[in-house]
Design a protein around this motif. Structure first.
Motif, PDB file in Angstrom:
ATOM      1  N   TRP A 185      -7.302   2.726   1.029  1.00 40.86           N
ATOM      2  CA  TRP A 185      -5.921   3.206   0.981  1.00 40.86           C
ATOM      3  C   TRP A 185      -5.689   4.178  -0.155  1.00 40.86           C
ATOM      4  N   TRP A 186      -6.439   3.974  -1.285  1.00 41.01           N
ATOM      5  CA  TRP A 186      -6.162   4.817  -2.466  1.00 41.01           C
ATOM      6  C   TRP A 186      -6.586   6.269  -2.264  1.00 41.01           C
ATOM      7  N   ILE A 187      -7.385   6.514  -1.201  1.00 36.15           N
ATOM      8  CA  ILE A 187      -7.774   7.914  -0.986  1.00 36.15           C
ATOM      9  C   ILE A 187      -6.545   8.774  -0.665  1.00 36.15           C
ATOM     10  N   LEU A 188      -5.502   8.109  -0.137  1.00 40.79           N
ATOM     11  CA  LEU A 188      -4.281   8.859   0.191  1.00 40.79           C
ATOM     12  C   LEU A 188      -3.633   9.447  -1.059  1.00 40.79           C
ATOM     13  N   ASN A 211       0.835  -1.212   0.000  1.00 41.70           N
ATOM     14  CA  ASN A 211       0.000   0.000   0.000  1.00 41.70           C
ATOM     15  C   ASN A 211       0.865   1.257   0.000  1.00 41.70           C
ATOM     16  N   SER A 212       1.859   1.272   0.892  1.00 40.40           N
ATOM     17  CA  SER A 212       2.744   2.426   0.983  1.00 40.40           C
ATOM     18  C   SER A 212       3.446   2.684  -0.346  1.00 40.40           C
ATOM     19  N   ALA A 213       3.967   1.604  -0.940  1.00 38.75           N
ATOM     20  CA  ALA A 213       4.721   1.752  -2.184  1.00 38.75           C
ATOM     21  C   ALA A 213       3.842   2.308  -3.289  1.00 38.75           C
ATOM     22  N   VAL A 214       2.640   1.720  -3.448  1.00 38.84           N
ATOM     23  CA  VAL A 214       1.756   2.175  -4.519  1.00 38.84           C
ATOM     24  C   VAL A 214       1.348   3.624  -4.288  1.00 38.84           C
ATOM     25  N   VAL A 215       0.985   3.953  -3.053  1.00 38.64           N
ATOM     26  CA  VAL A 215       0.573   5.322  -2.746  1.00 38.64           C
ATOM     27  C   VAL A 215       1.710   6.291  -3.058  1.00 38.64           C
ATOM     28  N   SER A 216       2.923   5.953  -2.581  1.00 34.12           N
ATOM     29  CA  SER A 216       4.038   6.880  -2.764  1.00 34.12           C
ATOM     30  C   SER A 216       4.368   7.094  -4.228  1.00 34.12           C
ATOM     31  N   TRP A 225       5.615   8.845   1.978  1.00 38.32           N
ATOM     32  CA  TRP A 225       6.016   7.589   2.605  1.00 38.32           C
ATOM     33  C   TRP A 225       5.859   7.655   4.121  1.00 38.32           C
ATOM     34  N   ALA A 226       6.189   8.804   4.689  1.00 44.91           N
ATOM     35  CA  ALA A 226       6.285   8.866   6.147  1.00 44.91           C
ATOM     36  C   ALA A 226       5.082   9.511   6.831  1.00 44.91           C
ATOM     37  N   ASN A 227       4.115  10.026   6.035  1.00 46.25           N
ATOM     38  CA  ASN A 227       3.001  10.702   6.700  1.00 46.25           C
ATOM     39  C   ASN A 227       2.220   9.730   7.582  1.00 46.25           C
TER      40      ASN A 227
END
Lengths: 365, 306
Positions: free
Chosen positions: B167-170, B95-100, B236-238
């Protein structure tokens, strides 16, 4: 190859006029130099021809086409900038071929054109380098090469030599002249250096305060300036200007410069200056027309003696400065004849080269 | 009499010698102080990660035991094995990777285009807009999530689309933090590119878009990389936004996921928390290490006189 025409061009920046109504016809293959002090509108005029500035009013023609609303890329022009404006991330080859690549020329032709231009400019061995690995003069050549490969209708130069040191500037000046002899494209060249203007131009356009003062071949501007500005701007050191009065000295007219100093007007000019008898005028004479006295005074010249104020030896000649009625006057004498500062010296003024200016209009009479 | 003169001479020459040495002596003293403070900062900033590393190599029993907390007596990779074998942790990571990646791409496209138009096109109001972009950045993100909740609730009422707890809302949320700052960085970079460069390109036949892609982006690459690093670090860090907007375990990203799933009630699984944090910190570290050279190098040299 094309002629360029400007019809009553005006450019306003907000409410400040930069160019105030310019008319100019540039012939095909002609080398025109726009020259004038900073802020005279010469660069703005050039940028309007390039399409980088929009003319507030008036018409610009390149070839037979009215180009006021044509964007720069469709005007078929090439421009060389003062700071070269090379693309820093591209090699010399890529810099020169950028325009052709954008226009999707065949690779073979691009190569041919770049190599031909590189040959003309003698930069064939630099084609793989980046701009930061080049000296100032080399960068200037690349900038010119970038213009040449495009084979445009018009070359525009915006003070291309101002960033070079004095020696290189003279060298590149000759280079530009050579290139123009090989690649005879219509050229508009902007400079504030009157020497550059004189040496390069077929015709010089002297500009001042957004207007054209005079257009003509270099020698005509030098010998027959039409206004006080042109008389003072062309030639180095600048022409001497002295307030004076025309007096009727018996058979001939004379220019009265001070209580003690009056110079005779040559007979050929008498008719021309007669209407100005007893009027205040400005007398102009170039330093090169004030020389040391050698034997008999030639006809049309006047001898006088002055106390030298400053003496500047230049090598092949010596500048002598003296004061006439509170105003410093410069003469150009042979070094062997020059005296020391403070001493008296006999000088001769060549009055056949004199100019008289009407102070009310600043026009040469 | 003679001896006095000699003594004075010796004193004088000694003083002169002292003055000759003063530049290098001053430099040496400055260097001592530089090193002193550098070491101080290194200790200050590297102690927490070091402690994380030490703790991640311990078993829960050893963490709880009363021993020297800075030493690992029985090193074990159990924590790493447990986390890397855990589907949930891998989901957080994915999730983190895709969002970032999405956020960085979206941010850079918007920021570069916006900065180019604001810095170069010179349209009416562009200066005001540029300042406005910067002011947006000054609004703290804690102030934004209540209005954002309101907006999402309204969208849900009107369209029936649920934004919360996905998760994609991020991907839509993080750009509110990254775009203003990245645009601001890029405006500064683009403004430092000499005007003649785009004029030359325009005369050479480039369109505005080609000026951007062929000239501005390559020349401003160091700035683009700086902005990319910033956008990646933020997304990544938020911690706050994922904590507020996502709750289900399969919708979490790393920072929120580690904290919410590894703290079970009042049981803190310190070994795994530290391992998760270390693994989570690895990607930004790797990216910094690779891009640092680009970041520092100045590409604009040689464009104009200089």
């Amino acid at each position: 190859m094309a002629q360029v025409a400007l019809r009553n061009i005006v450019k306003m920046f907000d409410k400040t006029p930069a160019v105030q109504g310019i008319d100019l016809d540039i012939a095909d293959r002609e080398f025109i130099v726009l020259v004038g002090p900073s802020g005279c509108g010469k660069s703005t005029t050039l940028r309007m021809i390039a399409g980088l500035e929009e003319a507030t009013s008036g018409e610009i023609y390149i070839g037979d086409q009215l180009v006021n609303d044509v964007p720069p890329k469709d005007r078929d022009i090439a421009m060389v900038f003062q700071n070269y404006a090379l693309y820093p991330h591209m090699t010399v080859y890529e810099n020169m071929s950028f325009g052709l690549r954008l226009k999707k020329f065949p690779k073979q032709e691009i190569k041919q054109r770049v190599e031909a231009a590189a040959q003309i400019l003698d930069i064939t061995n630099l084609l793989d380098r980046r701009p930061k690995a080049l000296s100032g003069g080399q960068r200037q050549r690349v900038a010119m090469g970038r213009a040449i490969v495009r084979n445009p209708k018009v070359f525009l130069f915006d003070e291309p030599l101002s960033n070079l040191d004095a020696k290189l500037r003279v060298q590149m000046r000759t280079e530009i002249k050579k290139v123009h002899q090989k690649v005879t494209t219509t050229t508009v060249y902007v400079t504030h250096d009157q020497v550059e203007a004189m040496t390069l131009a077929d015709r010089v356009v002297v500009m001042n305060a957004g207007r054209i003062e005079q257009i003509g071949p270099p020698n005509e501007l030098y010998h027959n300036p039409k206004t006080r500005f042109v008389a003072g701007f062309i030639g180095s050191p600048a022409m001497n200007f002295l307030p004076a009065r025309i007096v009727n000295g018996g058979s001939n007219l004379a220019i009265r410069l001070s209580e003690k100093l009056s110079l005779p007007v040559p007979e050929s000019r008498t008719a021309r200056y007669k209407p100005y008898i007893d009027k205040e005028i400005v007398f102009g004479l170039r330093p090169e027309d004030i020389i040391e006295k050698r034997g008999a005074v030639p006809p049309g010249s006047a001898a006088f003696d002055v106390q030298l104020d400053v003496v500047e030896p230049m090598g092949m000649e010596t500048m002598v400065y003296f004061i006439v009625d509170g105003i410093e006057v410069c003469g150009r004498v042979n070094p062997t004849a020059a005296k020391e500062a403070g001493e008296n010296m006999d000088l001769v003024a060549d009055m056949t080269h004199m100019h008289l200016i009407d102070p009310a209009t600043d026009q040469v009479i | 009499m003679a001896t006095v003169t000699t003594a004075a001479e010796i004193g004088g020459s000694a003083r002169r010698a002292l003055r000759y040495g003063s530049i290098s002596r001053g430099r040496r003293r400055a260097l001592y102080w530089s090193y002193f403070f550098l070491v101080l900062f290194v200790v200050f900033f590297l102690t927490p990660p070091l402690y994380m590393l030490v703790t991640s190599l311990k078993s829960s029993a050893e963490i709880g035991a009363v021993t020297n907390p800075w030493w690992v007596y029985h090193p074990t990779l159990d924590n790493y094995a447990a986390l890397l074998g855990d589907r949930q942790f891998l989901t957080f990571f994915k999730n983190s990777a895709v969002v970032s990646v999405c956020v960085v791409s979206v941010t850079m496209v918007i920021a570069v285009l916006a900065a180019f138009s604001l810095a170069r096109m010179g349209f009416w109001g562009s200066a005001t807009l540029a300042t406005g972009v910067f002011l947006t950045y000054l609004i703290p993100d804690t102030l934004l999530f209540i209005p954002l909740f309101k907006i999402f609730a309204w969208v849900h009422d009107v369209t029936g689309i649920e934004f919360i707890n996905h998760w994609w809302i991020l991907i839509f949320l993080y750009p509110t933090l990254t775009v203003p700052f990245c645009t601001w960085i890029m405006i500064g970079y683009f403004a430092s590119i000499p005007k003649e460069l785009d004029e030359a390109a325009l005369i050479d036949g480039a369109s505005y878009f080609q000026v951007l892609t062929r000239i501005f982006i390559p020349v401003a690459l160091p700035g683009i990389i700086a902005a990319t690093i910033f956008a990646f670090t933020v997304s990544w860090a938020n911690f706050l936004y994922p904590l507020a907007f996502t709750t289900s375990a399969d919708q979490l990203v790393l920072p929120a996921g580690i904290v919410t799933t590894l703290i079970k009630g009042d049981v803190f699984n310190w070994g795994q928390i530290m391992t998760g944090a270390l693994l989570g910190a690895a990607p930004p570290l790797i990216i910094y290490a690779f891009l640092m050279d680009y970041y520092i190098s100045g590409l604009t040299a040689g464009a104009t006189k200089g």
